[in-house]
Design a protein around this motif. Structure first.
Motif, PDB file in Angstrom:
ATOM      1  N   SER A  36     -42.360  57.839 -14.458  1.00 58.10           N
ATOM      2  CA  SER A  36     -43.194  57.489 -15.517  1.00 58.10           C
ATOM      3  C   SER A  36     -44.675  57.418 -15.178  1.00 58.10           C
ATOM      4  O   SER A  36     -45.373  57.624 -15.848  1.00 58.10           O
ATOM      5  N   VAL A  37     -44.923  56.775 -14.083  1.00 59.27           N
ATOM      6  CA  VAL A  37     -46.332  56.971 -13.597  1.00 59.27           C
ATOM      7  C   VAL A  37     -46.783  58.174 -13.256  1.00 59.27           C
ATOM      8  O   VAL A  37     -47.876  58.637 -13.821  1.00 59.27           O
ATOM      9  N   LYS A  83     -45.847  61.085 -14.728  1.00 56.31           N
ATOM     10  CA  LYS A  83     -45.962  61.725 -16.242  1.00 56.31           C
ATOM     11  C   LYS A  83     -47.281  61.049 -16.781  1.00 56.31           C
ATOM     12  O   LYS A  83     -48.161  61.858 -17.392  1.00 56.31           O
ATOM     13  N   ASP A  84     -47.535  59.909 -16.878  1.00 52.71           N
ATOM     14  CA  ASP A  84     -48.751  59.307 -17.431  1.00 52.71           C
ATOM     15  C   ASP A  84     -50.102  59.866 -16.464  1.00 52.71           C
ATOM     16  O   ASP A  84     -51.040  60.073 -17.352  1.00 52.71           O
ATOM     17  N   TYR A  85     -49.801  59.838 -15.327  1.00 54.90           N
ATOM     18  CA  TYR A  85     -50.890  60.488 -14.533  1.00 54.90           C
ATOM     19  C   TYR A  85     -51.365  62.053 -14.847  1.00 54.90           C
ATOM     20  O   TYR A  85     -52.585  62.444 -15.098  1.00 54.90           O
ATOM     21  N   ALA A 141     -50.412  63.522 -17.822  1.00 49.86           N
ATOM     22  CA  ALA A 141     -51.146  63.319 -19.079  1.00 49.86           C
ATOM     23  C   ALA A 141     -52.490  63.054 -19.089  1.00 49.86           C
ATOM     24  O   ALA A 141     -53.289  63.962 -19.729  1.00 49.86           O
ATOM     25  N   ARG A 142     -52.797  62.275 -18.241  1.00 51.15           N
ATOM     26  CA  ARG A 142     -54.417  61.962 -18.211  1.00 51.15           C
ATOM     27  C   ARG A 142     -55.180  62.866 -17.709  1.00 51.15           C
ATOM     28  O   ARG A 142     -56.430  63.135 -18.069  1.00 51.15           O
ATOM     29  N   LEU A 201     -54.164  52.170 -13.863  1.00 55.57           N
ATOM     30  CA  LEU A 201     -54.338  53.394 -14.818  1.00 55.57           C
ATOM     31  C   LEU A 201     -55.463  53.385 -15.652  1.00 55.57           C
ATOM     32  O   LEU A 201     -55.928  52.303 -16.192  1.00 55.57           O
TER      33      LEU A 201
END
Length: 143
Positions: free
Chosen positions: A69-70, A72-74, A76-77, A143
């Motif tokens: 999850s972390v 994927k978020d990284y 994406a950003r 984040l």
């Protein structure tokens, strides 16, 4: 097919007296009981080991999902940022071409190449440090 009309004649033999003493029978029974106890004990030990492994597996799967999850978020950003930077760089490239400005064109092309050389993964750093951070229950992720 055997001849069924033939009569068999013989004599009945008395069963031999038992050569097994009562104490031997009791010893054999004790061996069976002891083997059953050992089997039950081994089953309990192995069940406990299996339960520990299942708990470990559940914990590691949860940790992997949290890390996923972390990550994927990284991504994406990081890629959203790269996308906006690339769009801006190509817009500047178009303007430099339209204006015929060679100096700006050179600078913009160099910037595009530099962005293409870099990777969002390179910014993460040493992956062993990432693993250590994932292993640390007190790690705070910003984040």
């Amino acid at each position: 097919m055997p001849d069924q009309s033939r009569v068999h004649v013989g004599r009945v033999v008395n069963a031999a007296k038992s050569s097994v003493r009562a104490i031997d029978g009791f010893a054999a029974l004790n061996q069976v009981v002891e083997a059953a106890r050992e089997c039950i004990h081994i089953h309990e030990v192995e069940s406990t080991k299996r339960a520990r492994l299942e708990a470990y597996e559940a914990t590691e799967v949860a940790r992997i999902r949290a890390a996923e999850s972390v990550l994927k978020d990284y991504f994406a950003r990081a890629f959203a940022e790269r996308r906006s930077i690339c769009e801006e760089m190509f817009a500047r490239l178009d303007r430099a071409l339209d204006e015929g400005n060679g100096e700006v064109l050179h600078t913009v092309v160099r910037g595009i190449v530099d962005i293409a050389k870099s990777s969002p993964l390179a910014e993460i750093g040493d992956l062993s440090q990432v693993r250590a951070a994932l292993d640390d229950p007190d790690q705070v992720w910003e984040l």
